[in-house]
Design an enzyme around this catalytic site. Structure first.
Site, PDB file in Angstrom:
ATOM      1  CE  LYS A   1      -3.864  -2.492   1.953  1.00 55.22           C
ATOM      2  NZ  LYS A   1      -5.030  -2.607   2.835  1.00 55.22           N
TER       3      LYS A   1
ATOM      4  CD  GLN B   1      -3.923  -4.477   5.977  1.00 53.87           C
ATOM      5  OE1 GLN B   1      -4.135  -3.371   5.481  1.00 53.87           O
ATOM      6  NE2 GLN B   1      -4.080  -5.579   5.280  1.00 53.87           N
TER       7      GLN B   1
ATOM      8  CG  ASP C   1     -10.012  -0.230   4.579  1.00 54.74           C
ATOM      9  OD1 ASP C   1      -9.519  -0.602   3.503  1.00 54.74           O
ATOM     10  OD2 ASP C   1      -9.411  -0.292   5.676  1.00 54.74           O
TER      11      ASP C   1
END
Ligand code: L34
Length: 291
Positions: A57, A101, A124
């Site tokens: 990422k 995460q 997200d």
């Protein structure tokens, strides 16, 4: 037998195209006098797979001109400490996107942490407010993996309108939001969601024009579960032990790739399929969140 290259949906290549477009939008945003978008990634514990995805990422962010920082917290970090970190990032006006995460350690309630993220920074699209907007078809951030899958289909010229999409897996990250995206106007699939309690699973998967495997079990979808000519999207990323590899493992998807590729009209590989698209679409959200 090697897989027919014409059947491969090349997620690595398509994600590179998407990143190029994002970079051009980021460059224009910065050229107009704005600071670069900024992404904060929170990584708790030392799960090697998570650490590797997070590295991916940051690498991709740098490539498109998005600044990012990594906040690595030890496995022992309390839920309250994680919530404090998120509150600070919420308040920091130089932070556009916040990504925690998953999975988090077992002593931490994932949903509580997600709920603490400011919805406008939730790249997200996991926060209930953003999930609600997605379901209603309201404008907003889109969940990265599902949006990446829709983008893969669109850019590969796969017709979706009126097609029967069968999703195997009902997670909050993939199955549920993907079902919502696929029934939206403009995509127009008819969607069936299957899961571990589904009866006669292979009868249903064999009805799929588009079959999406998101179960998290290596090579679960076998050739007998797939209709001739179906488009197969493999969301699984499983590490299986392999002594012939330097790393000691290889990555396999949720689909028995070689056998299913014989039957499918198009199929995504693992690696190089959905994974890179997840990252690209998350970056697109970071840019959107900064504007
Ligand atoms: N908060 N947690 C949050 N957001 C996410 O979107 C994720 N996910 C999943 C796990 N936890 C998360 C990811 O980022 C899975 N995931 C993810 C993203 C990218 C890749 C794999 C998983 C990826 O880039 N995969 C490469 C291979 C990587 C390797 O070699 O290990 C691929 O080509 O598929």
């Amino acid at each position: 037998m090697p897989v027919d290259a014409n059947k491969l949906i090349d997620g690595k290549q398509i994600a590179a195209d998407v990143r190029r477009e994002i970079k051009s939008d980021v460059d224009a945003h910065v050229a107009a006098g704005n600071r670069a978008p900024f992404l904060a990634v929170v990584l708790v514990g030392d799960n090697p797979a998570s650490a590797s995805y997070v590295r991916g990422k940051h690498r991709a962010a740098a490539e498109v001109g998005i600044d990012s920082e990594n906040l690595t917290l030890p496995d022992s970090t309390s839920e309250a400490e994680i919530l404090d970190v998120i509150k600070r990032l919420n308040r920091d006006e130089n932070v556009d996107g916040i990504l925690v995460q998953l999975p988090l350690p077992p002593h931490v309630d994932d949903q509580k942490v997600i709920n603490a993220i400011a919805p406008s920074k939730d790249v997200d699209c996991f926060h209930p407010e953003n999930v609600g907007k997605l379901m209603l078809g309201l404008p907003g951030l889109k969940p990265a993996t599902p949006a990446g899958i829709v983008e893969l289909l669109r850019r590969s010229g796969v017709e979706t309108s009126g097609k029967h999409a069968v999703i195997v897996g009902r997670s909050n990250i993939v199955g549920k939001p993907l079902a919502n995206l696929l029934i939206q106007k403009g995509v127009d699939c008819t969607v069936t969601v299957c899961h571990s309690r589904t009866r006669n699973l292979s009868e249903i998967t064999r009805q799929a024009d588009i079959l999406i495997a998101a179960i998290g079990r290596p090579e679960f979808i076998t050739a007998d579960m797939v209709k001739e000519g179906a488009v197969v999207i493999d969301v699984g990323i499983n590490r299986v032990e392999d002594d012939t590899r330097d790393r000691g493992y290889r990555l396999v998807g949720d689909v028995a790739f070689e056998a299913v590729a014989e039957i499918a009209s198009a199929i995504t590989p693992v690696p190089g399929g959905v994974g890179p698209m997840t990252i690209a679409l998350m970056l697109k959200n970071t840019l959107s969140a900064s504007i």
